[in-house]
Design a protein around this motif. Structure first.
Motif, PDB file in Angstrom:
ATOM      1  N   SER A 160       0.864  -1.182   0.000  1.00 21.63           N
ATOM      2  CA  SER A 160       0.000   0.000   0.000  1.00 21.63           C
ATOM      3  C   SER A 160       0.898   1.228   0.000  1.00 21.63           C
ATOM      4  CB  SER A 160      -0.984  -0.030   1.167  1.00 21.63           C
ATOM      5  OG  SER A 160      -0.328  -0.221   2.393  1.00 21.63           O
ATOM      6  N   THR A 206      -3.113   5.351   0.117  1.00 22.15           N
ATOM      7  CA  THR A 206      -4.101   4.317   0.416  1.00 22.15           C
ATOM      8  C   THR A 206      -5.415   4.879   0.932  1.00 22.15           C
ATOM      9  OG1 THR A 206      -2.364   2.717   0.868  1.00 22.15           O
ATOM     10  CG2 THR A 206      -4.526   2.247   1.796  1.00 22.15           C
ATOM     11  N   GLY A 229      -6.925   3.269  -2.042  1.00 19.62           N
ATOM     12  CA  GLY A 229      -6.858   1.856  -1.704  1.00 19.62           C
ATOM     13  C   GLY A 229      -5.472   1.256  -1.855  1.00 19.62           C
ATOM     14  N   THR A 230      -5.331   0.009  -1.426  1.00 19.36           N
ATOM     15  CA  THR A 230      -4.067  -0.718  -1.520  1.00 19.36           C
ATOM     16  C   THR A 230      -3.948  -1.378  -2.897  1.00 19.36           C
ATOM     17  OG1 THR A 230      -4.910  -2.844  -0.756  1.00 19.36           O
ATOM     18  CG2 THR A 230      -4.337  -1.242   0.946  1.00 19.36           C
ATOM     19  N   ASP A 287      -6.886  -3.469  -3.920  1.00 16.49           N
ATOM     20  CA  ASP A 287      -8.047  -2.794  -4.496  1.00 16.49           C
ATOM     21  C   ASP A 287      -7.819  -2.359  -5.936  1.00 16.49           C
ATOM     22  OD1 ASP A 287      -9.438  -2.738  -1.913  1.00 16.49           O
ATOM     23  OD2 ASP A 287      -7.850  -1.332  -1.356  1.00 16.49           O
ATOM     24  N   ASP A 338      -5.239   5.325   7.570  1.00 10.44           N
ATOM     25  CA  ASP A 338      -5.863   3.997   7.592  1.00 10.44           C
ATOM     26  C   ASP A 338      -5.391   3.177   8.792  1.00 10.44           C
ATOM     27  OD1 ASP A 338      -3.305   3.369   6.709  1.00 10.44           O
ATOM     28  OD2 ASP A 338      -3.920   3.064   4.638  1.00 10.44           O
TER      29      ASP A 338
END
Length: 471
Positions: A164, A168, A172-173, A176, A389
């Motif tokens: 990630s 992120t 997203g990572t 995703d 996150d």
């Protein structure tokens, strides 16, 4: 002997001299000079960016296609030789270390961008393509690939370690952002996982099974990834706080308010001191948030104003804005170089980089407890992380020749992970397992770890795929 015990026995065995010689004889006509046993090249492929002890493979090869990788893996299976996939060596939990010897499959020469489809906002690449290479190629399209782990990692390596990074919280990572892959399985079969469709309900999710498998279930030879539109406006800022709690509570509030931040990064006071000395940033040595806003000009302005109010509410001050691309790049390069800056705090020492991730509601308490633990232990351990996150890192500079320091570090790391798991978190947010965090898998997953081992044994019964890693 049970199947699990048999698998364990197989995976711990080193290849014999006879099996290695037979493998090389079989593969030389396929690979020619791209198969080598030269000591310097083997040593180069026996370590990553981690502090784990290096171990060189017995040979290294450089395939150019999925078909060549399949031929390599089939031959390794026939001769019971371990296979260690290798990208660019930027992993930090020992994922590429060849503890059991074998053949290192260096995928760096499989670096073609096979297709870019602006209308579908996706691209298909070989695993050796790096994120910088892809984004350079995408400049004229108005699109970019979002996953940014800091290092110029390869796409295959990022997928293998479920990477990630700083983007992120918005994009997203890697999990995703991968739509489909081509994977060579442990018996040499070529399997395609996923599709270019944005969703599917068709069967087991093999795509996500392979993402984060660290080369223990197969070798990724092709990836189709999502692309994102370059934002109309980008603005970055730093803001200092008197204490870490104020910075973290600001992050929590921003998420609860729904501010669509692109990046929210934290550095504690020691990390800021290190970065200031290493990268020349003119910032206070206080806990600091690094922020970035993406969107329209009006949207970015509104986001920045709301965030500024939140920061002030929790004691933030000394806002420093970076709206020019050169300023932003310098700011984020300093953030990406933080691990090397931390190492420079104790010249000549080695550093252990570790990371945990917790639910955002537990972040402030977890960080405060961790900082108190650092102070009590006497370790030099700057704290930084992707706090948007719930993921933070510690970069611990350690004298490897000091048994006392090593014992202190081991006990501290155990407490750190225990703290994360007790908070409902994970032993690693993005670094992966490799050999470094394998010991914590059962505590985190319970019977789920036994299921992972069963999957490994079913797909790789000979135990040749990156043995000793993850499971």
């Amino acid at each position: 002997m049970s199947s699990a015990a048999a698998f364990s026995a197989e995976s711990s065995a080193r290849p014999t001299t006879e099996s290695l010689q037979a493998l090389i004889v079989e593969l030389e006509p396929v690979l020619g000079e791209r198969l080598t046993t030269v000591a310097s090249i083997r040593e180069q492929h026996g370590h990553d960016e981690s502090w784990h002890h290096p171990a060189a493979p017995d040979a290294v090869c450089f395939p150019h296609s999925t078909e060549e990788v399949a031929a390599v893996v089939k031959a390794c299976a026939a001769h019971r030789v371990p296979v260690i996939p290798y990208g660019v060596g930027t992993s930090i939990e020992g994922q590429v270390i060849a503890d059991h010897g074998g053949l290192c499959v260096d995928l760096s020469q499989m670096n073609a961008i096979l297709a870019v489809r602006p209308e579908d906002m996706d691209a298909t690449v070989q695993p050796g393509v790096t994120r910088t290479q892809l984004n350079t190629d995408l400049r004229a399209t108005g699109l970019f690939f979002s996953v940014d782990p800091g290092a110029d990692a390869s796409m295959g390596g990022m997928a293998s370690t479920r990477a990630s990074g700083t983007n992120t919280v918005r994009y997203g990572t890697i999990r995703d952002n991968v739509l489909a892959m081509t994977v060579v399985m442990p018996d040499g079969r070529v399997v395609r996982t996923g599709s270019r469709a944005r969703k599917s309900a068709a069967g087991y999710d093999l795509n996500h099974l392979m993402i984060g498998a660290e080369g223990t279930l197969g070798i990724i030879t092709e990836l189709t990834v999502k692309l994102h539109g370059l934002p109309e406006a980008i603005s970055s800022a730093t803001v200092a706080f008197d204490d870490v709690a104020g910075a973290v509570n600001t992050v929590i509030a921003s998420i609860q308010y729904g501010i669509p931040m692109a990046r929210i990064e934290l550095m504690d006071a020691l990390a800021m001191r290190a970065v200031k000395a290493f990268s020349g940033l003119d910032h206070a040595e206080k806990p600091t948030l690094f922020l970035e806003f993406h969107g329209t000009h009006a949207g970015v302005k509104e986001q920045a104003e709301i965030m500024a109010e939140l920061c002030q509410e929790f004691g933030g001050s000394d806002f420093a804005w970076a709206t020019q691309e050169e300023e932003r790049n310098a700011l984020w390069q300093a953030r990406h170089d933080a691990a090397y800056a931390a190492k420079a705090l104790r010249p000549g020492m080695e550093f252990l980089a570790t990371d945990i991730c917790v639910p955002i509601s537990q972040l402030a308490e977890c960080i405060e407890a961790t900082q108190a633990d650092v102070a009590e232990s006497g370790l030099v351990a700057p704290l930084l992380g992707h706090v948007g996150d719930g993921n933070f890192h510690l970069v611990v500079a350690v004298d490897r020749d000091s048994e006392e320091e090593l014992e202190t570090l081991a006990a501290f790391n155990q407490r750190l992970i225990d703290r994360a798991l007790a908070a409902g978190g994970t032993c690693t947010g993005e670094h992966g397992i490799g050999t470094g965090k394998r010991a914590y898998m059962e505590a985190e997953h319970g019977e789920g770890w036994a299921v992972m081992r069963a999957i490994k044994a079913a797909l790789d019964p000979l135990g040749i795929m990156n043995p000793g890693k993850l499971v």
